[in-house]
Scaffold this motif. Structure first.
Motif, PDB file in Angstrom:
ATOM      1  N   LEU A  19     -10.692   0.437 -32.562  1.00  0.00           N
ATOM      2  CA  LEU A  19     -10.531   1.768 -31.983  1.00  0.00           C
ATOM      3  C   LEU A  19      -9.601   2.548 -32.897  1.00  0.00           C
ATOM      4  O   LEU A  19      -8.641   1.976 -33.426  1.00  0.00           O
ATOM      5  CB  LEU A  19      -9.933   1.675 -30.584  1.00  0.00           C
ATOM      6  CG  LEU A  19      -9.754   2.986 -29.828  1.00  0.00           C
ATOM      7  CD1 LEU A  19     -11.109   3.474 -29.301  1.00  0.00           C
ATOM      8  CD2 LEU A  19      -8.776   2.814 -28.674  1.00  0.00           C
ATOM      9  N   TYR A  20      -9.883   3.837 -33.069  1.00  0.00           N
ATOM     10  CA  TYR A  20      -9.084   4.655 -33.970  1.00  0.00           C
ATOM     11  C   TYR A  20      -8.640   5.938 -33.274  1.00  0.00           C
ATOM     12  O   TYR A  20      -9.292   6.418 -32.350  1.00  0.00           O
ATOM     13  CB  TYR A  20      -9.889   5.017 -35.220  1.00  0.00           C
ATOM     14  CG  TYR A  20     -10.417   3.808 -35.949  1.00  0.00           C
ATOM     15  CD1 TYR A  20     -11.719   3.365 -35.741  1.00  0.00           C
ATOM     16  CD2 TYR A  20      -9.603   3.103 -36.825  1.00  0.00           C
ATOM     17  CE1 TYR A  20     -12.194   2.245 -36.398  1.00  0.00           C
ATOM     18  CE2 TYR A  20     -10.076   1.983 -37.486  1.00  0.00           C
ATOM     19  CZ  TYR A  20     -11.375   1.558 -37.259  1.00  0.00           C
ATOM     20  OH  TYR A  20     -11.847   0.436 -37.899  1.00  0.00           O
ATOM     21  N   LEU A  21      -7.546   6.469 -33.773  1.00  0.00           N
ATOM     22  CA  LEU A  21      -7.109   7.793 -33.345  1.00  0.00           C
ATOM     23  C   LEU A  21      -6.740   8.570 -34.605  1.00  0.00           C
ATOM     24  O   LEU A  21      -5.724   8.277 -35.237  1.00  0.00           O
ATOM     25  CB  LEU A  21      -5.913   7.715 -32.390  1.00  0.00           C
ATOM     26  CG  LEU A  21      -5.477   9.054 -31.806  1.00  0.00           C
ATOM     27  CD1 LEU A  21      -6.549   9.593 -30.841  1.00  0.00           C
ATOM     28  CD2 LEU A  21      -4.134   8.947 -31.086  1.00  0.00           C
ATOM     29  N   GLN A  22      -7.578   9.518 -34.949  1.00  0.00           N
ATOM     30  CA  GLN A  22      -7.301  10.398 -36.076  1.00  0.00           C
ATOM     31  C   GLN A  22      -6.487  11.574 -35.551  1.00  0.00           C
ATOM     32  O   GLN A  22      -6.948  12.302 -34.672  1.00  0.00           O
ATOM     33  CB  GLN A  22      -8.610  10.883 -36.702  1.00  0.00           C
ATOM     34  CG  GLN A  22      -8.428  11.932 -37.794  1.00  0.00           C
ATOM     35  CD  GLN A  22      -7.758  11.380 -39.028  1.00  0.00           C
ATOM     36  OE1 GLN A  22      -8.068  10.274 -39.458  1.00  0.00           O
ATOM     37  NE2 GLN A  22      -6.823  12.130 -39.599  1.00  0.00           N
ATOM     38  N   MET A  23      -5.304  11.735 -36.102  1.00  0.00           N
ATOM     39  CA  MET A  23      -4.398  12.786 -35.631  1.00  0.00           C
ATOM     40  C   MET A  23      -4.183  13.796 -36.752  1.00  0.00           C
ATOM     41  O   MET A  23      -3.621  13.447 -37.800  1.00  0.00           O
ATOM     42  CB  MET A  23      -3.059  12.180 -35.194  1.00  0.00           C
ATOM     43  CG  MET A  23      -3.196  11.101 -34.127  1.00  0.00           C
ATOM     44  SD  MET A  23      -1.617  10.463 -33.544  1.00  0.00           S
ATOM     45  CE  MET A  23      -1.061   9.608 -35.017  1.00  0.00           C
ATOM     46  N   SER A  33      -4.896   2.646 -35.740  1.00  0.00           N
ATOM     47  CA  SER A  33      -5.967   1.679 -35.545  1.00  0.00           C
ATOM     48  C   SER A  33      -5.559   0.663 -34.494  1.00  0.00           C
ATOM     49  O   SER A  33      -4.387   0.325 -34.369  1.00  0.00           O
ATOM     50  CB  SER A  33      -6.267   0.943 -36.854  1.00  0.00           C
ATOM     51  OG  SER A  33      -6.652   1.837 -37.872  1.00  0.00           O
ATOM     52  N   CYS A  34      -6.538   0.197 -33.764  1.00  0.00           N
ATOM     53  CA  CYS A  34      -6.317  -0.816 -32.727  1.00  0.00           C
ATOM     54  C   CYS A  34      -7.486  -1.786 -32.813  1.00  0.00           C
ATOM     55  O   CYS A  34      -8.640  -1.377 -32.643  1.00  0.00           O
ATOM     56  CB  CYS A  34      -6.262  -0.151 -31.360  1.00  0.00           C
ATOM     57  SG  CYS A  34      -6.201  -1.289 -29.955  1.00  0.00           S
ATOM     58  N   VAL A  35      -7.175  -3.038 -33.075  1.00  0.00           N
ATOM     59  CA  VAL A  35      -8.220  -4.046 -33.201  1.00  0.00           C
ATOM     60  C   VAL A  35      -8.078  -5.054 -32.069  1.00  0.00           C
ATOM     61  O   VAL A  35      -6.993  -5.623 -31.863  1.00  0.00           O
ATOM     62  CB  VAL A  35      -8.161  -4.764 -34.561  1.00  0.00           C
ATOM     63  CG1 VAL A  35      -9.236  -5.830 -34.642  1.00  0.00           C
ATOM     64  CG2 VAL A  35      -8.334  -3.751 -35.689  1.00  0.00           C
ATOM     65  N   ALA A  36      -9.163  -5.266 -31.358  1.00  0.00           N
ATOM     66  CA  ALA A  36      -9.172  -6.233 -30.261  1.00  0.00           C
ATOM     67  C   ALA A  36      -9.523  -7.619 -30.787  1.00  0.00           C
ATOM     68  O   ALA A  36     -10.310  -7.763 -31.726  1.00  0.00           O
ATOM     69  CB  ALA A  36     -10.193  -5.803 -29.208  1.00  0.00           C
ATOM     70  N   SER A  37      -8.937  -8.633 -30.162  1.00  0.00           N
ATOM     71  CA  SER A  37      -9.142 -10.010 -30.613  1.00  0.00           C
ATOM     72  C   SER A  37     -10.551 -10.516 -30.323  1.00  0.00           C
ATOM     73  O   SER A  37     -10.984 -11.513 -30.909  1.00  0.00           O
ATOM     74  CB  SER A  37      -8.116 -10.937 -29.956  1.00  0.00           C
ATOM     75  OG  SER A  37      -8.208 -10.844 -28.539  1.00  0.00           O
ATOM     76  N   SER A  38     -11.246  -9.834 -29.423  1.00  0.00           N
ATOM     77  CA  SER A  38     -12.622 -10.196 -29.123  1.00  0.00           C
ATOM     78  C   SER A  38     -13.350  -8.969 -28.606  1.00  0.00           C
ATOM     79  O   SER A  38     -12.709  -7.981 -28.218  1.00  0.00           O
ATOM     80  CB  SER A  38     -12.681 -11.326 -28.092  1.00  0.00           C
ATOM     81  OG  SER A  38     -12.074 -10.928 -26.886  1.00  0.00           O
ATOM     82  N   ALA A  39     -14.654  -9.049 -28.615  1.00  0.00           N
ATOM     83  CA  ALA A  39     -15.448  -7.928 -28.119  1.00  0.00           C
ATOM     84  C   ALA A  39     -15.230  -7.770 -26.614  1.00  0.00           C
ATOM     85  O   ALA A  39     -15.061  -8.764 -25.892  1.00  0.00           O
ATOM     86  CB  ALA A  39     -16.916  -8.156 -28.423  1.00  0.00           C
TER      87      ALA A  39
END
Length: 129
Positions: free
Chosen positions: A78-82, A21-27
């Protein structure tokens, strides 16, 4: 600059699955690209998967059919399913984002790299035989 926070790495046996998972601090303002890269020891960082704000997606050949990139814009995530992980997938994985992301005649992965992305911290994925 936006900050990217990555989570979800770890150890798994071959054939197993992990989700990054990747989370951005703002849009991110459109047009943008976001994606995943990985780095093997002693090697340059290589692209894994990327998407843009229009929904275009590209994958590295080595992960097609096994990895899936997705996003939840409401969460700036954002996600990366592996799936079907292999020992050769062992690497440090990085999230990247570029806004604006403007490109022509190249893949979204190439565009992300060429648009001077912001990088998240790496997360180690280890796949044992």
């Amino acid at each position: 600059h936006v900050l990217l926070v990555v989570s979800g790495g770890g150890s798994v046996q071959a054939g197993g699955s992990l989700t990054l998972s990747c989370v951005a601090s703002s849009a991110l303002n459109r047009p943008y690209c976001m994606g995943w890269f990985r780095q093997f020891p002693g090697k340059e960082r290589e692209g894994v998967a990327a998407l843009d704000s229009d929904g275009l997606i590209s994958y590295a050949e080595s992960v097609k059919g096994r990895f899936t990139i997705s996003q939840v814009t409401a969460k700036n995530a954002l996600y990366l399913q592996m799936n079907s992980l292999e020992p050769d997938d062992t690497a440090t994985y990085y999230c990247a984002a570029a806004s604006p992301c403007v490109y022509r005649s190249m893949t979204t992965l190439q565009a992300l790299r060429s648009n001077r992305p912001v990088w998240g911290q790496g997360t180690l994925v280890t796949v044992s035989p």
